[in-house]
Design a protein around this motif. Structure first.
Motif, PDB file in Angstrom:
ATOM      1  N   TYR A   1     172.643  53.900  35.091  1.00  0.00           N
ATOM      2  CA  TYR A   1     171.309  53.296  35.119  1.00  0.00           C
ATOM      3  C   TYR A   1     171.446  51.795  35.325  1.00  0.00           C
ATOM      4  O   TYR A   1     172.458  51.187  34.985  1.00  0.00           O
ATOM      5  CB  TYR A   1     170.524  53.596  33.837  1.00  0.00           C
ATOM      6  N   GLN A   2     170.408  51.237  35.930  1.00  0.00           N
ATOM      7  CA  GLN A   2     170.357  49.800  36.166  1.00  0.00           C
ATOM      8  C   GLN A   2     169.315  49.163  35.264  1.00  0.00           C
ATOM      9  O   GLN A   2     168.288  49.767  34.960  1.00  0.00           O
ATOM     10  CB  GLN A   2     170.003  49.499  37.628  1.00  0.00           C
ATOM     11  N   ARG A   3     169.598  47.918  34.839  1.00  0.00           N
ATOM     12  CA  ARG A   3     168.608  47.094  34.152  1.00  0.00           C
ATOM     13  C   ARG A   3     168.056  46.098  35.169  1.00  0.00           C
ATOM     14  O   ARG A   3     168.825  45.398  35.836  1.00  0.00           O
ATOM     15  CB  ARG A   3     169.234  46.363  32.975  1.00  0.00           C
ATOM     16  N   LYS A   4     166.712  46.059  35.284  1.00  0.00           N
ATOM     17  CA  LYS A   4     166.067  45.166  36.249  1.00  0.00           C
ATOM     18  C   LYS A   4     165.106  44.230  35.522  1.00  0.00           C
ATOM     19  O   LYS A   4     164.379  44.651  34.620  1.00  0.00           O
ATOM     20  CB  LYS A   4     165.315  45.972  37.308  1.00  0.00           C
ATOM     21  N   ALA A   5     165.101  42.972  35.953  1.00  0.00           N
ATOM     22  CA  ALA A   5     164.322  41.942  35.276  1.00  0.00           C
ATOM     23  C   ALA A   5     162.832  42.172  35.447  1.00  0.00           C
ATOM     24  O   ALA A   5     162.370  42.691  36.463  1.00  0.00           O
ATOM     25  CB  ALA A   5     164.700  40.562  35.823  1.00  0.00           C
TER      26      ALA A   5
ATOM     27  N   GLY B   1     160.147  40.221  38.739  1.00  0.00           N
ATOM     28  CA  GLY B   1     161.121  39.861  39.756  1.00  0.00           C
ATOM     29  C   GLY B   1     161.948  41.005  40.254  1.00  0.00           C
ATOM     30  O   GLY B   1     162.419  40.987  41.392  1.00  0.00           O
ATOM     31  N   ASN B   2     162.221  42.001  39.399  1.00  0.00           N
ATOM     32  CA  ASN B   2     162.968  43.202  39.790  1.00  0.00           C
ATOM     33  C   ASN B   2     164.432  42.943  40.122  1.00  0.00           C
ATOM     34  O   ASN B   2     165.094  43.783  40.716  1.00  0.00           O
ATOM     35  CB  ASN B   2     162.296  43.911  40.969  1.00  0.00           C
ATOM     36  N   GLU B   3     164.959  41.737  39.779  1.00  0.00           N
ATOM     37  CA  GLU B   3     166.367  41.491  40.057  1.00  0.00           C
ATOM     38  C   GLU B   3     167.252  42.395  39.198  1.00  0.00           C
ATOM     39  O   GLU B   3     166.933  42.668  38.034  1.00  0.00           O
ATOM     40  CB  GLU B   3     166.743  40.023  39.775  1.00  0.00           C
ATOM     41  N   ILE B   4     168.359  42.865  39.772  1.00  0.00           N
ATOM     42  CA  ILE B   4     169.278  43.737  39.040  1.00  0.00           C
ATOM     43  C   ILE B   4     170.123  42.888  38.098  1.00  0.00           C
ATOM     44  O   ILE B   4     170.827  41.964  38.515  1.00  0.00           O
ATOM     45  CB  ILE B   4     170.176  44.518  40.019  1.00  0.00           C
ATOM     46  N   ILE B   5     170.040  43.199  36.789  1.00  0.00           N
ATOM     47  CA  ILE B   5     170.784  42.453  35.780  1.00  0.00           C
ATOM     48  C   ILE B   5     172.154  43.079  35.556  1.00  0.00           C
ATOM     49  O   ILE B   5     173.152  42.385  35.348  1.00  0.00           O
ATOM     50  CB  ILE B   5     169.997  42.426  34.450  1.00  0.00           C
TER      51      ILE B   5
END
Length: 780
Positions: free
Chosen positions: A617-621, A624-628
């Motif tokens: 899984y990805q964490r997204k801000a 903004g939706n930037e990948i953390i």
């Protein structure tokens, strides 16, 4: 100056905003009335006169008259008075029956008396209807009450024994009324009418469940000698007669439809709005647009500053709260005294909170409200000047329901549809004819889905042993399914019929809203409080360890997903990110049921096995939706047996279209994403209701293949709808990709927010060439 030009500046970007893609003026219409039909009792006519209503609109009168003859569905717009069209026949039958029974008391008293059942998809809507009925029937002999999960036990017995009009939801009918029908014998014996309000929302798997619940209701009512008339109230939809007949399980010829709207409406200026690029880069460097939520918050702020009473529809609970918070913040900066006049509205609030918000919006104390679709349904909110729709709500029916909230009092009004970064939203703002100039969608559901029908046949057998005649009630596949249940030992055949064999109540084992199995209980670890539940099919994607789970506006982080004990443990948190799961998928063809040959291209539909495994899984801000960051997961694979539509074509045909072998995976993958995004244009589904897979060489087809499958066991009818309208679907998909201004693919055309392969590889130009090659071989 055209009238719409004077309204555009209200959105806060001047007289000619670059974001505007189309402006459409929906004209005003005048009221057409008609005399009261003869089946409406004079006392009911007098009750409406007391409210200032002296004649019904013509379409209301038509529906009232039709209800005296048989089943009827009224499919007209928001604020067209559908409630009155079914309330008048119900109240007349109940009131006149009580008068006749009092005039001739005796053992046959029930033959004169009548009862009615009202079904709403939400408790809030049923509560709103109850308040309306009580206000109207104070001088009538009608005992109305609501019966749902919140009804106290001591009140439930009184309702069973004395109520004439019961307001309920399908869930309670399924789990509380039908399994206990002997206790409801008084009510069922007198059952004259069943109202199915907002019947267009019963689609997909939920619609399939409700259709079988209504078949069980008809069967149980017949057991007590009743043959009720069903009245459907629906938003405008394609083929309302056919959809409602399929929902209640009768031939279409037995249903009368009322579709002409004779109610008055003010003019509405509808603006299609595509946010400009934000300057930020998203996944794979693709440019991103300003989010629909940010645009909606800005517009809401500007409209409130101008004292324009506005309702903003947002697609999620979190989104509604976010838009309200952003508007609060912006108003505090510009004119602090106004921020308290904006609020959020969604499911999960207490009933008294919702009633207060509705009242404040109605009387002007609130100027702005950010709401989920909870305010789309028949709850009466009048006098709005503007409606904002942040993201396509899924269907044209929902869209027109939402914008119909503007101008309800007859005044000039404004509505704006704000496109998200989504292929369907992008297509619609650039192809306005797909919104305004073609028929609304048909409601898609499949009552014969064996994964849905099987447990309902078990529930029906527990209510009353099944007979050969009952097979006609449940459709042509019911007999075969009953045989398989007998072989499995769940049902037992005896001379008196087919019986349920186990001690458990089968209805309690069916969740008519759950999809994919379950449920799993979601428990807060610090308090032990049960927050809610989730189906097994969604648990891997939405409640894996580390996932951010939102409940009633509060955020939690998942500590543990315990599949063995059906528990999800969560901890209260305040993360500044959200999570998206990544999975790997394979599709196996089990049975091809139909195919259509387009020269070298073939379109198929049939049964498939979809095997998925969530691997990270990805964490997204936020925002903004930037990948953390990204974290691996170790979860078992899951199997979904469902219905798919798939397209095959030999590689040489695609090479002739300019797609070289190294580019083929990216072209197939990009086309698959866009096709999934555009399927809701044709079927009443969301892109999250379907999934897909593309491969340059599939093991079963031995050809380059694109699969699109329903995300529900047995299928929900969406893939089959795509098969039936394949040419239209592919054409719209190609147009959507071509009309996107990006160079190599973005979330507005070929990128997908739920892609298990991180949107790699994707070839936008290859997808256009591939779809063109398919369409070149399609029949006209």
């Amino acid at each position: 100056m055209p009238v719409h030009d004077s309204l555009l500046p209200l959105l806060g970007r001047g007289d000619a905003p670059e974001e505007v893609r189309h402006v459409r003026e929906l004209p005003a219409s005048d009221a057409v009335t008609a005399p009261w039909p003869s089946n409406v009792h004079p006392d009911v006519v007098a009750a409406y006169a007391g409210l200032g209503i002296h004649e019904p609109y013509r379409h209301q009168a038509q529906a009232m008259g039709a209800a005296a003859e048989g089943h009827v569905v009224i499919a007209t717009g928001t604020a067209s008075g559908k409630s009155m069209a079914y309330q008048a026949p119900l109240l007349s039958a109940i009131h006149s029956g009580r008068l006749k029974a009092q005039a001739a008391p005796g053992v046959l008293q029930h033959a004169e008396e009548a009862t009615a059942l009202y079904l709403a998809p939400t408790k809030a809507l049923a509560a709103d209807q109850l308040a309306s009925v009580r206000a109207l029937s104070s001088g009538l002999m009608v005992r109305a009450d609501s019966y749902d999960g919140d009804t106290p036990q001591e009140q439930r017995r009184w309702i069973r024994d004395h109520a004439d009009l019961v307001l309920c939801n399908p869930d309670m009918l399924h789990a509380g009324v039908l399994p206990n029908h002997p206790q409801w014998s008084r009510f069922l014996r007198r059952l004259r009418y069943v109202v199915v309000d907002e019947s267009h929302v019963y689609r997909g798997v939920f619609g399939s469940h409700v259709a079988n619940v209504l078949r069980r209701l008809r069967r149980v009512a017949a057991l007590y000698g009743a043959n009720p008339v069903f009245i459907g109230a629906s938003a405008t939809s394609s083929g309302p007669r056919q959809s409602f007949a399929r929902l209640i399980g009768v031939d279409a010829g037995a249903v009368e439809e009322v579709t002409r709207d004779d109610s008055p409406h003010g003019p509405v200026t509808v603006v299609l709005w595509e946010p400009e690029q934000s300057g930020a880069e998203g996944e794979h460097g693709a440019p991103t647009r300003r989010s629909a939520m940010s645009e909606a918050a800005d517009m809401l702020t500007d409209l409130v500053l101008k004292q324009v009473r506005t309702l903003a529809f947002v697609g999620s609970r979190r989104g509604a709260e976010t838009v309200a918070q952003m508007a609060h913040r912006q108003l505090d900066e510009v004119e602090p005294g106004l921020s308290h006049r904006v609020a959020a509205y969604r499911a999960g609030y207490l009933p008294e909170e919702r009633r207060e918000l509705e009242a404040q919006l109605g009387d002007g104390r609130l100027l702005g409200l950010a709401s989920t679709s909870a305010l789309e349904l028949g709850i009466d909110v009048a006098g709005l000047d503007a409606v904002l729709v942040a993201g396509w709500p899924g269907t044209r029916a929902s869209f027109f329901q939402q914008i119909g909230r503007a101008g309800r009092a007859g005044q000039q009004a404004l509505a704006a549809f704000i496109a998200r970064e989504d292929p369907l939203d992008t297509y619609l703002v650039n192809h306005h004819e797909a919104i305004f100039d073609i028929d609304v969608e048909a409601t898609v559901f499949d009552p014969s889905n064996p994964y849905v029908l099987s447990p309902h046949l078990c529930a029906a057998a527990a209510e009353q042993p099944l007979s050969p005649e009952d097979m006609k009630v449940f459709g042509p596949t019911a007999a075969d399914i009953v045989e398989s249940l007998v072989r499995a030992g769940q049902l037992r055949r005896r001379p008196a019929g087919v019986f349920w064999t186990r001690a458990e109540d089968p209805a309690s084992m069916i969740s008519i809203r759950a999809e994919g199995g379950g449920p799993l209980q979601i428990i807060e670890t610090d308090t032990g409080q049960v927050l809610g539940s989730i189906g097994t099919g969604q648990a891997h994607q939405q409640t894996h360890p580390g996932a951010v789970y939102v409940h009633q506006g509060r955020s939690y982080v998942v500590d543990e997903l315990d599949l063995e004990h059906h528990v999800v443990e969560v901890t209260r948190a305040h993360p500044d990110y959200y999570t998206t799961a990544r999975d790997v998928t394979s599709v196996k063809v089990l049975e091809e049921r139909r195919r259509e040959v387009w020269g070298p291209v073939t379109v198929h539909t049939g049964s498939t096995q979809v095997t998925s495994q969530v691997v990270s899984y990805q964490r997204k801000a936020v925002p903004g939706n930037e990948i953390i960051g990204e974290e691996p997961l170790d979860l078992p694979p899951t199997d979904l047996f469902t219905t798919s539509v798939w397209f095959t074509a030999p590689a040489p045909v695609l090479a002739a279209a300019g797609i070289e072998e190294p580019d083929l995976p990216g072209a197939l993958h990009a086309a698959e994403h866009a096709m999934i995004g555009l399927l809701p244009l044709l079927a009443t589904c969301d892109r999250w209701d379907v999934g897909g897979l593309s491969t340059a060489l599939h093991a079963d087809t031995e050809l380059p293949t694109i699969f699109v499958h329903d995300g529900h066991p047995g299928g929900a009818g969406f893939a089959e709808r795509g098969y039936e309208l394949a040419r239209t679907w592919l054409s719209a998909t190609k147009d959507a990709i071509e009309s996107c201004e990006c160079e190599s693919g973005c979330p507005s055309c070929v990128q997908s927010p739920k892609c298990g392969n991180r949107n790699d590889p994707l070839d936008k130009a290859g997808a256009i060439a591939l779809l063109k090659a398919f369409l070149d071989h399609a029949p006209a």
